[in-house]
Design an enzyme around this catalytic site. Structure first.
Site, short mmCIF file in Angstrom:
data_model
loop_
_atom_site.label_atom_id
_atom_site.label_comp_id
_atom_site.label_asym_id
_atom_site.label_seq_id
_atom_site.Cartn_x
_atom_site.Cartn_y
_atom_site.Cartn_z
N GLU A 8 0.89 -1.17 0.00
CA GLU A 8 0.00 0.00 0.00
C GLU A 8 0.92 1.22 0.00
O GLU A 8 0.95 2.02 0.92
CB GLU A 8 -0.94 0.05 1.20
CG GLU A 8 -2.01 1.13 1.02
CD GLU A 8 -2.97 1.30 2.19
OE1 GLU A 8 -3.39 2.45 2.41
OE2 GLU A 8 -3.28 0.30 2.87
N ASP A 61 1.90 2.05 3.92
CA ASP A 61 1.11 3.23 3.53
C ASP A 61 2.02 4.44 3.33
O ASP A 61 1.70 5.55 3.73
CB ASP A 61 -0.01 3.54 4.52
CG ASP A 61 -1.14 4.36 3.91
OD1 ASP A 61 -1.01 4.79 2.75
OD2 ASP A 61 -2.16 4.59 4.59
N HIS A 94 -9.06 0.50 -1.55
CA HIS A 94 -8.43 1.56 -0.75
C HIS A 94 -9.48 2.55 -0.28
O HIS A 94 -10.48 2.77 -0.95
CB HIS A 94 -7.37 2.27 -1.60
CG HIS A 94 -6.54 3.25 -0.84
ND1 HIS A 94 -6.85 4.58 -0.77
CD2 HIS A 94 -5.40 3.06 -0.11
CE1 HIS A 94 -5.93 5.19 -0.03
NE2 HIS A 94 -5.05 4.29 0.38
N HIS A 133 2.38 4.48 -2.12
CA HIS A 133 1.77 5.37 -3.10
C HIS A 133 2.77 6.25 -3.85
O HIS A 133 3.85 6.57 -3.35
CB HIS A 133 0.73 6.24 -2.41
CG HIS A 133 -0.32 5.45 -1.71
ND1 HIS A 133 -1.17 4.59 -2.37
CD2 HIS A 133 -0.67 5.37 -0.40
CE1 HIS A 133 -1.99 4.03 -1.51
NE2 HIS A 133 -1.71 4.48 -0.30
#
Length: 317
Positions: free
Chosen positions: A7, A280, A160, A9
């Site tokens: 996860e 994240d 998400h 980004h």
């Protein structure tokens, strides 16, 4: 120990406008640093991975992406541009990076075609979808064409968080609970339950849906789902108890929840093969996440599954 995270980004040119709504409560200095890290593929990200023992990441466009685009034709155009952009970056360092597709979910068949293109042509590992598309969820029979392709491709889908389409009255006056602190988890967990109770996993048992943030709280309600569904089915028929889909069709990551008791509880509920490490990045600290998983009270076989073994199996790495 080897660690895989997914996860994690980035952003691509032209996507910053979509993200403005999420950034409005972030101070200017923090926003600038997030921008640097989201746009970087060659220095800051690799340094962060190396410092924290993260061997491989699957990259995904930061939210809300094309899920917030009103025009389906524009959504497809930007999704294809973004996916090709990411494929170029992944190709530079295939030993360190993989890719999740951006999908224009406005049209189920169009989304399925784009998923297949990215898996076939770019070697993408699946897709990350930023929640509903302008209030449309993906449990309706019109989306069977999409889930059928997901199953055929064996392409995991990461669901998400996103804003609620209409903010609940209960949040009024409290923007602190609208998004990451509470509202996103509720929104995403509810979407996953729509898929479950909508029979998506019965019709397509090979679908694997991933939820971040320790499953957005769902693992800890498994017993209650079975108990209350038995009393109040409301005309829904499932092939298995609701809890059975959590740990088989619905898998989770540790992203953004670095709590040892929560991790132990999630594994107890879901099983050791259904829980996977993630960070994240850059919204959460890789250093905190790495220290959390390395010091978790797990036996080494379980730690290996969570850190890398489950992801290797799921994504065929």
């Amino acid at each position: 120990m080897r660690k895989i995270a997914f996860e994690e980004h980035y952003t691509a040119p032209g996507f910053q406008e979509y993200s403005k709504v999420f950034a409005q409560h972030i101070d200017a200095e923090s926003l600038a640093e997030l921008g640097r890290r989201l746009n970087d593929f060659d220095e800051l990200r690799l340094q962060d991975m190396d410092e924290n023992g993260i061997d491989y990441v699957i990259l995904s466009q930061t939210g809300p992406g094309v899920q917030a685009e009103r025009d389906p034709a524009v959504a497809l155009q930007r999704a294809r541009q973004n996916n090709d952009f990411l494929a170029e970056r992944v190709a530079r360092r295939p030993q360190r990076y993989g890719g999740f597709a951006v999908l224009p979910m406005h049209d189920p068949k169009v989304a399925a075609d784009e998923l297949e293109r990215t898996v076939r042509d770019h070697g993408f590992k699946g897709a990350l979808i930023n929640g509903h598309t302008n209030g449309t969820y993906y449990d309706g029979r019109e989306y069977d064409a999409f889930w059928e392709r997901v199953q055929a491709l064996e392409a995991p889908i990461y669901l998400h968080p996103a804003d609620a389409y209409v903010m609940p009255q209960a949040y009024a006056g409290y923007p602190v609970i609208e998004r990451a602190t509470w509202g996103w988890g509720v929104e995403t967990a509810t979407h996953a339950l729509r898929l479950l109770f909508g029979g998506v996993f019965d019709r397509f048992p090979g679908v694997r849906l991933i939820l971040g943030h320790m499953g957005e709280g769902l693992p800890f309600q498994r017993w209650r789902f079975d108990s209350r569904f038995a009393v109040y089915p409301h005309g829904v028929t499932l092939q298995r108890p609701p809890s059975a889909y959590l740990g088989s069709n619905i898998l989770i990551t540790t992203s953004g929840v670095c709590s040892h008791p929560t991790l132990v509880g999630a594994i107890a509920e879901m099983g050791a093969e259904a829980v996977m490490f993630s960070v994240d990045y850059p919204y959460e600290s890789s250093a905190i996440a790495a220290e959390f998983i390395e010091t978790a009270p797990l036996d080494e076989a379980t730690r290996a599954l969570v850190c890398h073994g489950n992801a290797e199996r799921l994504f065929k790495l």
